[in-house]
Design an enzyme around this catalytic site. Structure first.
Site, mmCIF file in Angstrom:
data_model
loop_
_atom_site.group_PDB
_atom_site.id
_atom_site.type_symbol
_atom_site.label_atom_id
_atom_site.label_comp_id
_atom_site.label_asym_id
_atom_site.label_seq_id
_atom_site.Cartn_x
_atom_site.Cartn_y
_atom_site.Cartn_z
ATOM 1 N N ASP A 21 -108.619 0.077 -9.166
ATOM 2 C CA ASP A 21 -109.350 -0.230 -7.589
ATOM 3 C C ASP A 21 -110.641 0.595 -8.492
ATOM 4 O OD1 ASP A 21 -111.487 -2.037 -5.831
ATOM 5 O OD2 ASP A 21 -110.175 -1.322 -4.459
ATOM 6 N N ASN A 23 -114.066 -0.313 -6.440
ATOM 7 C CA ASN A 23 -114.999 -0.916 -5.933
ATOM 8 C C ASN A 23 -114.328 -0.459 -3.777
ATOM 9 O OD1 ASN A 23 -114.161 -3.081 -5.538
ATOM 10 N ND2 ASN A 23 -115.994 -4.278 -5.620
ATOM 11 N N ASP A 25 -112.713 -2.309 -2.406
ATOM 12 C CA ASP A 25 -111.827 -3.278 -1.560
ATOM 13 C C ASP A 25 -110.702 -3.695 -1.879
ATOM 14 O OD1 ASP A 25 -111.900 -4.176 -3.799
ATOM 15 O OD2 ASP A 25 -113.092 -6.181 -3.768
ATOM 16 N N ASP A 29 -109.422 -4.365 -10.781
ATOM 17 C CA ASP A 29 -110.717 -4.813 -11.154
ATOM 18 C C ASP A 29 -110.906 -4.233 -12.684
ATOM 19 O OD1 ASP A 29 -112.354 -2.628 -10.997
ATOM 20 O OD2 ASP A 29 -112.447 -3.216 -8.328
ATOM 21 N N ASP A 98 -105.104 -13.970 -21.908
ATOM 22 C CA ASP A 98 -104.098 -14.651 -21.285
ATOM 23 C C ASP A 98 -104.837 -16.129 -21.900
ATOM 24 O OD1 ASP A 98 -101.932 -15.733 -19.764
ATOM 25 O OD2 ASP A 98 -101.409 -14.023 -18.762
ATOM 26 N N ASP A 200 -99.985 -18.629 -22.148
ATOM 27 C CA ASP A 200 -99.052 -19.688 -20.749
ATOM 28 C C ASP A 200 -97.975 -20.480 -20.589
ATOM 29 O OD1 ASP A 200 -98.772 -18.300 -18.216
ATOM 30 O OD2 ASP A 200 -99.066 -20.372 -17.817
ATOM 31 N N GLU A 255 -95.502 -17.278 -24.578
ATOM 32 C CA GLU A 255 -94.445 -17.755 -23.853
ATOM 33 C C GLU A 255 -94.167 -18.989 -23.991
ATOM 34 O OE1 GLU A 255 -94.402 -16.728 -18.951
ATOM 35 O OE2 GLU A 255 -95.215 -18.585 -19.413
ATOM 36 N N HIS A 327 -95.252 -9.374 -14.908
ATOM 37 C CA HIS A 327 -95.794 -8.962 -14.165
ATOM 38 C C HIS A 327 -94.688 -10.138 -13.079
ATOM 39 C CE1 HIS A 327 -97.220 -12.400 -16.479
ATOM 40 N NE2 HIS A 327 -97.319 -12.814 -15.335
ATOM 41 N N ASP A 328 -93.734 -10.976 -14.381
ATOM 42 C CA ASP A 328 -92.582 -12.040 -13.248
ATOM 43 C C ASP A 328 -91.527 -11.381 -13.078
ATOM 44 O OD1 ASP A 328 -94.682 -14.133 -13.645
ATOM 45 O OD2 ASP A 328 -94.106 -14.992 -14.985
HETATM 46 O O1 TEU Z 1 -94.360 -17.771 -16.486
HETATM 47 C C1 TEU Z 1 -93.884 -18.789 -16.139
HETATM 48 C C2 TEU Z 1 -92.541 -18.922 -16.857
HETATM 49 O O2 TEU Z 1 -92.145 -19.449 -17.498
HETATM 50 C C3 TEU Z 1 -91.556 -18.370 -15.502
HETATM 51 O O3 TEU Z 1 -90.390 -18.616 -15.859
HETATM 52 C C4 TEU Z 1 -91.591 -17.138 -14.932
HETATM 53 O O4 TEU Z 1 -91.327 -16.515 -15.610
HETATM 54 C C5 TEU Z 1 -92.398 -17.704 -13.193
HETATM 55 O O5 TEU Z 1 -92.892 -16.717 -12.805
HETATM 56 C C6 TEU Z 1 -90.025 -18.223 -12.954
HETATM 57 O O6 TEU Z 1 -89.886 -17.196 -12.380
HETATM 58 C C7 TEU Z 1 -96.140 -18.200 -16.107
HETATM 59 C C8 TEU Z 1 -96.819 -16.968 -15.702
HETATM 60 O O7 TEU Z 1 -96.084 -15.608 -16.913
HETATM 61 C C9 TEU Z 1 -96.628 -16.728 -14.318
HETATM 62 O O8 TEU Z 1 -97.037 -15.576 -13.606
HETATM 63 C C10 TEU Z 1 -97.212 -17.591 -14.026
HETATM 64 O O9 TEU Z 1 -96.385 -18.211 -12.168
HETATM 65 C C11 TEU Z 1 -96.410 -19.184 -14.646
HETATM 66 O O10 TEU Z 1 -96.511 -18.882 -15.830
HETATM 67 C C12 TEU Z 1 -97.237 -20.179 -13.863
HETATM 68 O O11 TEU Z 1 -98.650 -20.221 -14.923
HETATM 69 CA CA CA Z 2 -112.019 -4.193 -6.655
#
Ligand code: TEU
Ligand code: CA
Length: 556
Positions: A21, A23, A25, A29, A98, A200, A255, A327-328
């Site tokens: 971050d 700034n 908040d 960013d 993405d 995605d 993906e 991130h998932d």
């Molecule tokens: O993830 C989609 C996906 O294939 C799922 O398996 C995902 O892992 C989900 O989080 C199940 O736990 C993509 C993105 O990476 C995710 O962050 C998004 O929320 C999703 O698409 C919708 O755009």
């Molecule tokens: Ca920020």
């Protein structure tokens, strides 16, 4: 096998909201990212995959886009983006965007129009159906973030399809106008000079015309036979390749949840003219007990079977991504390693060794290079993620499972584990922000942070740095063939890689106990390329220490 830059690259994924971050908040960013490019340069990565930074109401943290050609206000401006891209390129780092085009936000102008009337020019941009009756959706499909995949819309008294949240309506890719819109916006970004797209849920863009009820295993019917790898997905990707991708020197990664190696050869086959590589999930998605939820470690033999099958089946034919987390997913070291203070460093390095010596393009998810761990969630109010919040409600509060059963599963696999702020130093909020962070910082930031680790040659960070540089020195790591040894061992993951006169032996112990192990004869006088312990393997005892890992190179 063709040699290309994207096969030889190491990718670093940034989740902008949680990276840095600038700034105060409390939200990461673009200027924050720019300020940390030197850190990434020092680590040695080649490419950044940037999770979405487009304008979005943030129902799903940017995976719900309301304008593909604008930057999310919280993240900065288009000027900030251009500056970041320029500064990254100045350091020899590429940026992959993405691309979220299976669905848009319901606040995207196309959808705002589409829902107005059945005659609207944008009506057919989305997937509308009559309900079985006004109270009953067209079928029993369950959406990824809970509830039905169908949302009733009062204005025209019809339902629209959303495979994710109801604020993420699915685009109708069968409409040529939709495809052209997507190709145009992709071209716009390519002209700006970006270096590729991570696409995605690209395997879900084509749906069957008939939409019958799906098999119920859980709370709702399964949409995947009708929406995943649908009838025209390969036609649409070939068209995208001809109209956009083939005109630029960019990389593309699809993906593709639920993809098999057979399918992957179509999406990312050397000569298919679709995508460069797939991002498949079999090794991280096969462990679910309640849908994706579980609190159990996956057996090592199953993990090895899956990863090895992908190594051999795609060899010479298609290209794969290598990752433990993103991130998932929960944090790799907490899930596949051991995040107790005693074993954290060794097991984080071991996992890195195991993955980075395989064939494919490695992805490092922010903080993985420090051995960042799962967050110690105490109560449901701490969750920020739409999926975790809905799952808690659906499985536990209103659903079949007791708190005692479901809570351990939820905290073990919640996506929020990966989304706590990047741990930069030991100042308040881990140096991520001087404001109030949008999601809690992991309390272990005083022990686990970038400042400590960049200064310590024995750190997880420096180990990743070394793995990245080895990949640049030894083509066998990129192009060698793969063979699994000791396939029935529940403790050891051991494999070889071979290219012409070079052969690697990769030895990884996934056990918290010592394990006996003899180095195969042909590696007796081999060179140790990297090891997470000293000395590299102890010959006298013929024993691997807990989470020991090393790589031997033999040249003939
Ligand atoms: O993830 C989609 C996906 O294939 C799922 O398996 C995902 O892992 C989900 O989080 C199940 O736990 C993509 C993105 O990476 C995710 O962050 C998004 O929320 C999703 O698409 C919708 O755009
Ligand atoms: Ca920020």
């Amino acid at each position: 096998m063709k040699k290309t830059w994207w096969k030889e690259s190491v990718i670093y994924q940034i989740y902008p909201r949680s990276f840095m971050d600038s700034n105060a908040d409390g939200i990461g960013d673009l200027k924050g990212i720019t300020s940390r490019l030197d850190y990434l340069k020092y680590l040695g990565i080649d490419v950044i995959w940037l999770s979405p930074v487009y304008q979005s109401p943030n129902d799903d943290n940017g995976y719900d886009i309301s304008d593909y050609q604008a930057i999310m206000q919280e993240f900065g401006t288009m000027e900030d983006f251009d500056e970041m891209l320029k500064e990254a390129h100045a350091r020899g780092i590429r940026i992959v965007m993405d691309l979220v085009v299976n669905h848009t936000s319901d606040e995207h102008q196309w959808f705002v129009e589409s829902r107005k009337s059945k005659e609207n020019d944008y009506r057919d941009y989305y997937i509308w159906r009559e309900g079985k009756d006004p109270q009953t959706p067209p079928n029993n499909w369950g959406a990824c973030f809970g509830g039905s995949t169908w949302e009733y819309d009062q204005t025209t008294e019809m339902y629209y399809l959303h495979l994710f949240s109801k604020k993420q309506p699915d685009l109708n890719w069968d409409n040529p106008k939709v495809r052209q819109e997507v190709f145009d916006l992709m071209t716009w970004w390519c002209e700006k000079g970006i270096d590729g797209f991570r696409m995605d849920v690209i395997s879900m863009i084509s749906k069957t015309k008939e939409m019958p009820d799906g098999d119920v295993n859980g709370l709702y019917g399964d949409f995947s036979p009708y929406c995943v790898h649908g009838p025209h997905v390969h036609d649409y990707l070939k068209e995208m390749n001809q109209k956009v991708l083939s005109k630029y020197d960019i990389m593309t990664v699809g993906e593709t949840s639920g993809v098999t190696p057979e399918q992957a050869k179509r999406y990312a086959g050397e000569d298919e003219g679709e995508l460069n590589m797939v991002f498949q999930f079999e090794h991280v998605e096969s462990d679910g007990k309640y849908g994706k939820w579980t609190d159990q470690k996956f057996p090592l033999t199953s993990l090895k079977e899956i990863l090895s099958r992908w190594q051999t089946e795609l060899y010479g034919k298609a290209w794969n991504s290598l990752f433990w987390d993103n991130h998932d997913q929960p944090r790799a070291v907490s899930r596949f390693g051991n995040d107790s203070p005693q074993h954290l460093t060794a097991s984080a390095k071991m996992l890195a060794t195991c993955l980075h010596m395989m064939q494919g393009t490695p992805y490092i998810y922010q903080g993985e290079e420090l051995g960042m761990t799962n967050y110690p969630f105490q109560n449901p109010q701490e969750f920020r993620d739409i999926e975790s919040i809905h799952a808690y409600k659906e499985w536990c509060v209103e659903g079949p499972l007791s708190y005692e059963t479901f809570w351990p599963c939820l905290i073990y696999k919640s996506r929020d584990n990966a989304r706590t702020p990047m741990q930069w130093d030991n100042t308040e909020h881990a140096g991520f922000t001087t404001g109030t962070p949008w999601i809690a910082v992991n309390p272990n930031y005083k022990e686990i942070n970038a400042q400590i680790q960049t200064a310590d040659p024995d750190s997880v960070f420096h180990y990743y740095k070394k793995l990245i540089s080895l990949r640049k020195q030894y083509p066998v790591i990129i192009y060698g063939s793969y063979e699994l040894l000791l396939k029935d061992s529940e403790e050891l993951f051991i494999y070889t890689r071979t290219l012409e006169h070079e052969k690697l032996l990769v030895v990884c112990s996934f056990s918290e106990n010592p394990c006996s192990f003899q180095i195969p004869d042909e590696f007796q006088n081999a060179t140790c390329l990297i090891s997470n312990m000293t000395p590299c393997y102890s010959e006298e005892t013929a024993t691997l220490r807990p989470y020991e890992a090393f790589v031997l190179l033999k040249q003939s």
